[in-house]
Design an enzyme around this catalytic site. Structure first.
Site, PDB file in Angstrom:
ATOM      1  N   THR A   1       0.834  -1.195   0.000  1.00 15.86           N
ATOM      2  CA  THR A   1       0.000   0.000   0.000  1.00 15.86           C
ATOM      3  C   THR A   1       0.874   1.253   0.000  1.00 15.86           C
ATOM      4  O   THR A   1       0.601   2.218  -0.710  1.00 15.86           O
ATOM      5  CB  THR A   1      -0.935  -0.019   1.222  1.00 15.86           C
ATOM      6  OG1 THR A   1      -1.676  -1.244   1.173  1.00 15.86           O
ATOM      7  CG2 THR A   1      -1.893   1.147   1.198  1.00 15.86           C
TER       8      THR A   1
ATOM      9  N   ASN B   1       0.302  -6.312  10.402  1.00 12.48           N
ATOM     10  CA  ASN B   1       0.426  -4.939   9.896  1.00 12.48           C
ATOM     11  C   ASN B   1      -0.589  -4.068  10.625  1.00 12.48           C
ATOM     12  O   ASN B   1      -1.764  -4.412  10.712  1.00 12.48           O
ATOM     13  CB  ASN B   1       0.152  -4.959   8.376  1.00 12.48           C
ATOM     14  CG  ASN B   1       0.342  -3.579   7.755  1.00 12.48           C
ATOM     15  OD1 ASN B   1       0.613  -2.604   8.452  1.00 12.48           O
ATOM     16  ND2 ASN B   1       0.192  -3.514   6.445  1.00 12.48           N
TER      17      ASN B   1
ATOM     18  N   SER C   1      -3.295  -2.876   7.902  1.00 15.86           N
ATOM     19  CA  SER C   1      -3.404  -3.913   6.877  1.00 15.86           C
ATOM     20  C   SER C   1      -4.623  -3.679   5.993  1.00 15.86           C
ATOM     21  O   SER C   1      -5.720  -3.420   6.494  1.00 15.86           O
ATOM     22  CB  SER C   1      -3.494  -5.271   7.557  1.00 15.86           C
ATOM     23  OG  SER C   1      -3.494  -6.275   6.587  1.00 15.86           O
ATOM     24  N   SER C   2      -4.381  -3.724   4.676  1.00 14.52           N
ATOM     25  CA  SER C   2      -5.515  -3.583   3.758  1.00 14.52           C
ATOM     26  C   SER C   2      -6.295  -4.888   3.810  1.00 14.52           C
ATOM     27  O   SER C   2      -5.734  -5.951   3.554  1.00 14.52           O
ATOM     28  CB  SER C   2      -5.019  -3.359   2.339  1.00 14.52           C
ATOM     29  OG  SER C   2      -3.962  -2.430   2.343  1.00 14.52           O
TER      30      SER C   2
ATOM     31  N   GLU D   1      -0.531 -15.702   1.732  1.00 14.37           N
ATOM     32  CA  GLU D   1      -0.656 -15.763   3.198  1.00 14.37           C
ATOM     33  C   GLU D   1      -0.586 -17.202   3.682  1.00 14.37           C
ATOM     34  O   GLU D   1      -1.269 -18.066   3.147  1.00 14.37           O
ATOM     35  CB  GLU D   1      -1.994 -15.151   3.649  1.00 14.37           C
ATOM     36  CG  GLU D   1      -1.968 -13.643   3.676  1.00 14.37           C
ATOM     37  CD  GLU D   1      -3.246 -13.039   4.251  1.00 14.37           C
ATOM     38  OE1 GLU D   1      -3.253 -11.820   4.440  1.00 14.37           O
ATOM     39  OE2 GLU D   1      -4.196 -13.786   4.522  1.00 14.37           O
TER      40      GLU D   1
HETATM   41  N1  LIG Z   1       8.773   2.506   1.816  1.00 12.78           N
HETATM   42  C1  LIG Z   1       8.486   2.526   3.108  1.00 12.78           C
HETATM   43  N2  LIG Z   1       9.107   3.426   3.896  1.00 12.78           N
HETATM   44  C2  LIG Z   1       8.836   3.456   5.212  1.00 12.78           C
HETATM   45  N3  LIG Z   1       7.959   2.642   5.814  1.00 12.78           N
HETATM   46  C3  LIG Z   1       7.312   1.742   5.060  1.00 12.78           C
HETATM   47  C4  LIG Z   1       7.536   1.641   3.668  1.00 12.78           C
HETATM   48  N4  LIG Z   1       6.755   0.658   3.198  1.00 12.78           N
HETATM   49  C5  LIG Z   1       6.073   0.172   4.253  1.00 12.78           C
HETATM   50  N5  LIG Z   1       6.395   0.820   5.365  1.00 12.78           N
HETATM   51  C6  LIG Z   1       5.870   0.560   6.740  1.00 12.78           C
HETATM   52  O1  LIG Z   1       5.288  -0.691   6.754  1.00 12.78           O
HETATM   53  C7  LIG Z   1       3.920  -0.607   7.092  1.00 12.78           C
HETATM   54  C8  LIG Z   1       3.127  -1.623   6.293  1.00 12.78           C
HETATM   55  O2  LIG Z   1       3.118  -1.268   4.942  1.00 12.78           O
HETATM   56  P1  LIG Z   1       1.837  -1.473   4.052  1.00 12.78           P
HETATM   57  O3  LIG Z   1       0.612  -1.090   4.758  1.00 12.78           O
HETATM   58  O4  LIG Z   1       2.106  -0.829   2.759  1.00 12.78           O
HETATM   59  O5  LIG Z   1       1.869  -3.026   3.861  1.00 12.78           O
HETATM   60  P2  LIG Z   1       0.985  -3.889   2.879  1.00 12.78           P
HETATM   61  O6  LIG Z   1       1.922  -4.646   2.055  1.00 12.78           O
HETATM   62  O7  LIG Z   1       0.031  -3.030   2.190  1.00 12.78           O
HETATM   63  O8  LIG Z   1       0.291  -4.873   3.858  1.00 12.78           O
HETATM   64  P3  LIG Z   1      -1.180  -5.464   3.776  1.00 12.78           P
HETATM   65  O9  LIG Z   1      -1.138  -6.564   2.813  1.00 12.78           O
HETATM   66  O10 LIG Z   1      -1.397  -5.895   5.141  1.00 12.78           O
HETATM   67  O11 LIG Z   1      -2.052  -4.347   3.380  1.00 12.78           O
HETATM   68  C9  LIG Z   1       3.522   0.808   6.791  1.00 12.78           C
HETATM   69  O12 LIG Z   1       2.469   1.212   7.620  1.00 12.78           O
HETATM   70  C10 LIG Z   1       4.789   1.560   7.106  1.00 12.78           C
HETATM   71  O13 LIG Z   1       4.880   1.791   8.482  1.00 12.78           O
HETATM   72 MG   LIG Z   2      -1.924  -2.791   2.228  1.00 14.06          MG
END
Ligand SMILES: Nc1ncnc2c1ncn2[C@@H]1O[C@H](COP(=O)(O)OP(=O)(O)OP(=O)(O)O)[C@@H](O)[C@H]1O
Ligand SMILES: [Mg+2]
Length: 1073
Positions: A169, A214, A217-218, A431
């Protein structure tokens, strides 16, 4: 919405994190110097980022590969080694280099901390720059997709995958932000950009939740289209959501939470409500969050009423959750919480009684008649939960639709067919939990499909590239996961079909019967196994209610418990089952993605603790495997590790070959060909395509890089020296020009001065001439200058040529006006000289002069050889004591001798010449012969002295005839006649008694007898007795004397006296002064 109950426990910390996440989603990172400093700290090799820094960065990135690994896994020497792969990830992660490529696929590590690599400057750096020229970055992927879309007019999609918390995300938000900042914008576009950006916090509030993995988490899959017009400006968007995890509304695992919106909402509620909920109020944060969501909603275009309704529904879901049941003895249920119903009725706008009935009864159709049948307590609770889930799910869909409405581009002139599209897929990653259920099944199936797409497209594009380049395609061995996809989705035989069948079939269908059916139908499949079918070893790690699928990424055990319920939509039995719905929507998604050119972002989370800097190798290896990264690398490396367009390759390495350096003018391919031949590439190491060179092994490239590194040093020196030379030349030219300018300027000044001088001179001359013409007029303006000048120049001339001695009679001729003054001056000058002269005179000199004055009185203008005597000093005496015989001296006694000179005496009779000395005493002159005093002439008896007027030295001393002692007049001759006679005249005081005769002298010989001396001029002195008995004296003629005197004059050093035989140095000095 006053009193309601939230089921999951609350933790403030994460709310704060969500808050921050959402803030971040709205605000681009900090920019400016702080960012630069932090980049410098984080990426030492990236220090030199300036306007031209990109190239430097790229090169230093390549050369610094040993320190920070390789920035493209394709360049790993040992590409089949997972250890090497992970080691490279670790090296880079340690340096905060979270991005690495596998060819064009971006591998992204979640840093779990804010890196200052998302500033506007960073965006600018990646804008319009070739993918390979900059260090790996999500912006490079975004920019590459955008540029491909613009130049090739092909729709693009960016597929972001990875497990929960890996940063999908965040990555998708970075891409959106990149487009929002770097794409061209108009007013309208600005609104679209804002809405695109603001859709995130809204969807996150309603679709994200804190999970164990997370904090944000989406809980739904999201595919977002961004539409661009022909100018490349974003003009609209569209969102498709997948499989919202509705079950979260009614149930959360321990440590997890419900969707964010519930917490945001209740914190805006009253105090007593919060107290009953047992929550601590942190109004500031929550209220602010609500504000953020409300603001986002209003940006997207929700009216206040719509927002109000939305919140009503959310509140009603909370109330639904608090609806409690009691059980009758008959088994039917009743509602014990009437207040909830009241709120619900009001919030949902329905009749309370009808609602109550609906929550406790089910409708059955028997023989064409609708009947209400009571539900037991358990059934009623399920119905209630189903309603909650349905309400929430539909609200979410409604919300997405509203957002899509607001993002849709409504300009009629805009034909959406002309729009180019970039799709962004942020979908849950693979997952694997301890207990995997229906949701994991769907999610993993989705990932299986995406992997299939990925493999197909990657291989396809690789193959296409080889074809395009005319290089033979060698088949690549890879794991084709079509077999698994088929296992899940095949019609009639696939797992989903079996599940649907089981849900719909009459009779006692249950999760267990479903499992048995699976065993019957797909039991023989190589990728399927159950506890019953497994061997002993597998059985140990499987539950009896589980089936295992061997996914491309690994094996996952699914627990069939709840599969049927989850697949069934209890409220609407007539609709398609969830799994099939999902299958269909996935199929549609695949279609969408297949029509576009894909870019891939593979996200990896470094640890489960959400900690920065922690590299959990086991977890990472797991993800590398599940994301199929090794597979990906293998495909990419199956052919050639490295490929580059000829122009780029040549540009970079041309300095390594004399043929291509500094410029290659022929065909590019020939240039590259001679370059690699010069570098000694073996035929199996490379291939030349139509536009690109393909290099098979990384080590070949690295060897070339190393050669370049060495070459760069010498080039740098060369460049430096020529640059210095160039600088010096420029400096020299500048100095030269300056010198010329100064010179010209100075010459100008000189020329102007000269011109002025000439002008003045001409004026002066003109004035002078005019003055000359008017010189005889009385003084008037025309002649005053001339007259003044004449006076002035006369005076100046006079000043320069004043006579130096009294004898110098020269004097410049004065102009008429100054005749009188000149005369006065002349007199003054003379007086002055005389005065000066006299002042300096000494007694000796005075004596000399007195004698000279006497000589002058006697001889001047009378005797020819007088002038020659003038410059000769008179000397005191010409004979000293030793020249005179001592007897004579003795005889003279005390009588003081005043002057003595040798003379020639001529006899009175025969005129014989005899040498005698003439001594002048105080009272007499004595003629001496040796020791004899021949004749003494008392001055009193000296009657007179005769000389001729010519230049001879003859003189006659006339003595009184009455003096018997005398023998008559004496005829004498010597060279110093003037001196001798002057002395005689002075001693004898006979100045007036000297006769100067012309022609002849008569003299008394003795006793009245007379002698005659005749004087004539001739060429030489001759004294002899003539035939007539006279003494004949031929004196040297005047002209001859003159010649002699001229000859002598050269010897004369004094001005008017010859000091050559002067005995007195003092005298000489005086005269000089
Ligand atoms: N490029 C980045 N720089 C800094 N922090 C990051 C970065 N990418 C992710 N994070 C940290 O990791 C956390 C989780 O990232 P994110 O929500 O994008 O995960 P996701 O892959 O979308 O997970 P999910 O599948 O659960 O949605 C973010 O809230 C942030 O704190
Ligand atoms: Mg996400």
């Amino acid at each position: 919405m006053s009193s309601c109950n939230v089921r999951s426990a609350d933790e403030d910390i994460w709310t704060r994190q969500i808050f921050l996440t959402q803030l971040c989603s709205q605000e681009p990172s900090k920019s400016g110097t702080a960012a630069a400093v932090s980049i410098a700290k984080q990426q030492p090799w990236q220090l030199s980022v300036g306007s031209d820094g990109i190239r430097v960065m790229m090169e230093s990135a390549l050369t610094a590969r040993d320190r920070v690994g390789v920035q493209d896994f394709v360049l790993l020497e040992n590409h089949t080694s997972e250890v090497a792969f992970i080691e490279n990830l670790r090296k880079r992660f340690k340096e905060n280099l979270i991005y690495t490529y596998i060819g064009s696929v971006l591998v992204s590590m979640n840093p779990y901390k804010d890196l200052e690599i998302y500033t506007k400057q960073h965006m600018e750096r990646y804008r319009g720059v070739n993918f390979y020229e900059v260090s790996p970055h999500i912006y490079a992927v975004a920019d590459n997709a955008y540029r491909s879309m613009r130049t090739e007019r092909r729709d693009q999609c960016i597929l972001i995958s990875g497990e929960s918390g890996a940063g999908k995300t965040e990555a998708s938000k970075k891409v959106l932000q990149y487009y929002a900042v770097t794409c061209p914008a108009s007013d309208h576009v600005q609104t679209v950009k804002d809405r695109l950006l603001q859709s995130n916090p809204v969807l996150e509030a309603f679709g994200n939740a804190k999970t164990l993995r997370n904090d944000n988490s989406s809980r739904f899959g999201k595919y977002m289209d961004i539409q661009f017009d022909f100018k490349g400006a974003p003009v609209g968007g569209h969102i498709i959501n997948y499989l919202l995890e509705k079950s979260r509304v009614v149930h959360q695992s321990h440590g997890e939470r419900n969707f964010h919106i519930f917490y945001q909402l209740i914190e805006g509620g009253e105090d007593d409500l919060l107290r009953r909920l047992g929550l601590e109020k942190n109004a500031q944060q929550y209220q602010y969050l609500v504000k953020i969501v409300r603001k986002a909603l209003s940006v997207i275009g929700f009216t206040d009423d719509e927002v109000e309704e939305l919140l009503n529904i959310i509140a009603s879901v909370l109330h639904l959750g608090n609806v409690q049941y009691g059980g009758e003895d008959s088994g039917s249920s009743y509602i014990t919480t009437d207040t909830q119903i009241k709120y619900l009725a009001r919030l949902l706008g329905v009749d309370g009684t009808v609602l109550k009935e609906a929550l406790t009864h089910k409708k059955i159709i028997a023989k064409g008649e609708e009947l209400m049948s009571p539900l037991n307590q358990e059934q009623a609770a399920s119905a209630r939960d189903a309603l909650s889930k349905a309400i929430y799910g539909r609200t979410f869909t409604w919300l997405v639709n509203k957002i899509n409405d607001s993002l849709a581009f409504k300009d009629d002139s805009f034909n959406s067919k002309n729009a180019s599209v970039i799709g962004l897929l942020d979908i849950y990653g693979f997952e694997v939990f301890q207990n995997n259920s229906f949701e994991q099944f769907c999610i993993n199936y989705c990932n299986e499909k995406l992997q299939q797409l990925f493999i197909e497209l990657t291989l396809k594009s690789e193959q296409e590239e080889y074809e395009a380049e005319g290089i033979t395609w060698e088949p690549v061995q890879y794991f084709n996961n079509k077999i698994i996809c088929d296992l899940v989705e095949e019609k009639f035989k696939g797992i989903i079909s079996i599940l649907d069948e089981e849900c719909l079939r009459p009779g006692d269908a249950s999760d267990i019967t479903f499992l048995e059916k699976l065993e019957d139908t797909v039991g023989g499949h190589a990728h399927f196994v159950t506890h019953k079918l497994a061997d002993g070893k597998t059985r140990k790690v499987m539950g009896r209610e589980e089936f295992r699928l061997s996914h491309y990424a690994g094996e996952v055990n699914y627990n069939v418990n709840g599969f049927l319920d989850k697949n069934n939509d209890l409220l609407f039995r007539n609709l398609k089952e969830a799994a099939t719905q999902f299958k269909n929507s996935l199929a549609k998604l695949m279609e969408i993605l297949m029509s576009k050119e894909p870019s891939y972002v593979r996200c990896i989370k470094p640890n489960d603790a959400k900690q920065a800097g922690r590299f959990d190798e086991v977890l990472i290896r797991h993800q590398v495997k599940y994301l199929g990264l090794m597979e990906n690398l293998r495909v990419r490396r199956a052919g050639f590790a490295y490929r580059r367009r000829y122009e780029n390759f040549l540009q970079r390495y041309k300095s390594l070959c004399p043929d291509t350096w500094p410029n290659w003018n022929g065909r590019l391919v020939d240039g590259v060909s001679s370059l690699v031949k010069h570098l000694g590439y073996k035929p199996e190491e490379y291939k030349l395509g139509r536009t690109k060179i393909f290099i098979r092994f990384p080590k070949t490239l690295f060897a070339t890089e190393d050669a370049l590194e060495v070459r760069k040093h010498s080039l740098a020196t060369k460049l430096q020296s020529s640059w210095k030379g160039y600088r010096q030349k420029i400096k020299y030219r500048k100095m030269r020009q300056s010198a010329i300018r100064i010179q010209a300027w100075w010459r100008g000044i000189l020329a102007r001065r000269e011109a002025k001088r000439r002008r003045e001179a001409a004026n002066t001359i003109r004035r002078f001439i005019k003055g000359f013409i008017y010189r005889h007029q009385p003084r008037c303006p025309e002649n005053e200058y001339f007259l003044d000048y004449v006076r002035y120049s006369f005076l100046m001339k006079l000043h320069r040529s004043l006579p130096k001695t009294v004898l110098d009679k020269s004097w410049p001729t004065p102009p008429p006006a100054l005749i009188e003054a000149s005369e006065q001056l002349r007199k003054l000058c003379m007086q002055n000289m005389v005065w000066k002269y006299c002042k300096n005179i000494n007694p000796e000199w005075k004596h000399q002069l007195e004698q000279k004055v006497v000589a002058s009185e006697i001889f001047k203008d009378k005797k020819d050889n007088y002038p020659q005597s003038v410059p000769k000093l008179f000397v005191g005496t010409r004979l000293n004591g030793e020249d005179i015989n001592p007897k004579v001296l003795q005889a003279l006694g005390n009588d003081k001798m005043k002057y003595a000179v040798p003379v020639t005496k001529y006899d009175r009779k025969g005129y014989k010449a005899r040498n005698r000395q003439l001594l002048l005493m105080a009272n007499s002159a004595i003629i001496v012969e040796e020791a004899k005093m021949k004749q003494r002439i008392d001055y009193s008896s000296l009657k007179g002295i005769s000389v001729s007027s010519l230049s001879d030295g003859m003189f006659v001393l006339h003595v009184a005839s009455e003096d018997n002692k005398q023998k008559g007049d004496v005829v004498l001759q010597n060279e110093h006649v003037i001196e001798t006679l002057t002395k005689v005249a002075i001693c004898a005081e006979k100045i007036n008694s000297i006769n100067i005769n012309q022609g002849s002298i008569k003299f008394n010989v003795a006793q009245g007898k007379e002698g005659i001396i005749d004087f004539t001029s001739g060429s030489e002195l001759l004294i002899a007795k003539a035939k007539n008995g006279h003494l004949s004296v031929v004196s040297i003629a005047d002209e001859i004397m003159e010649i002699i005197s001229v000859r002598n004059k050269k010897k004369i050093t004094g001005l008017f006296f010859d000091f050559s035989d002067c005995p007195s140095p003092q005298l000489k000095m005086m005269d000089e002064s």
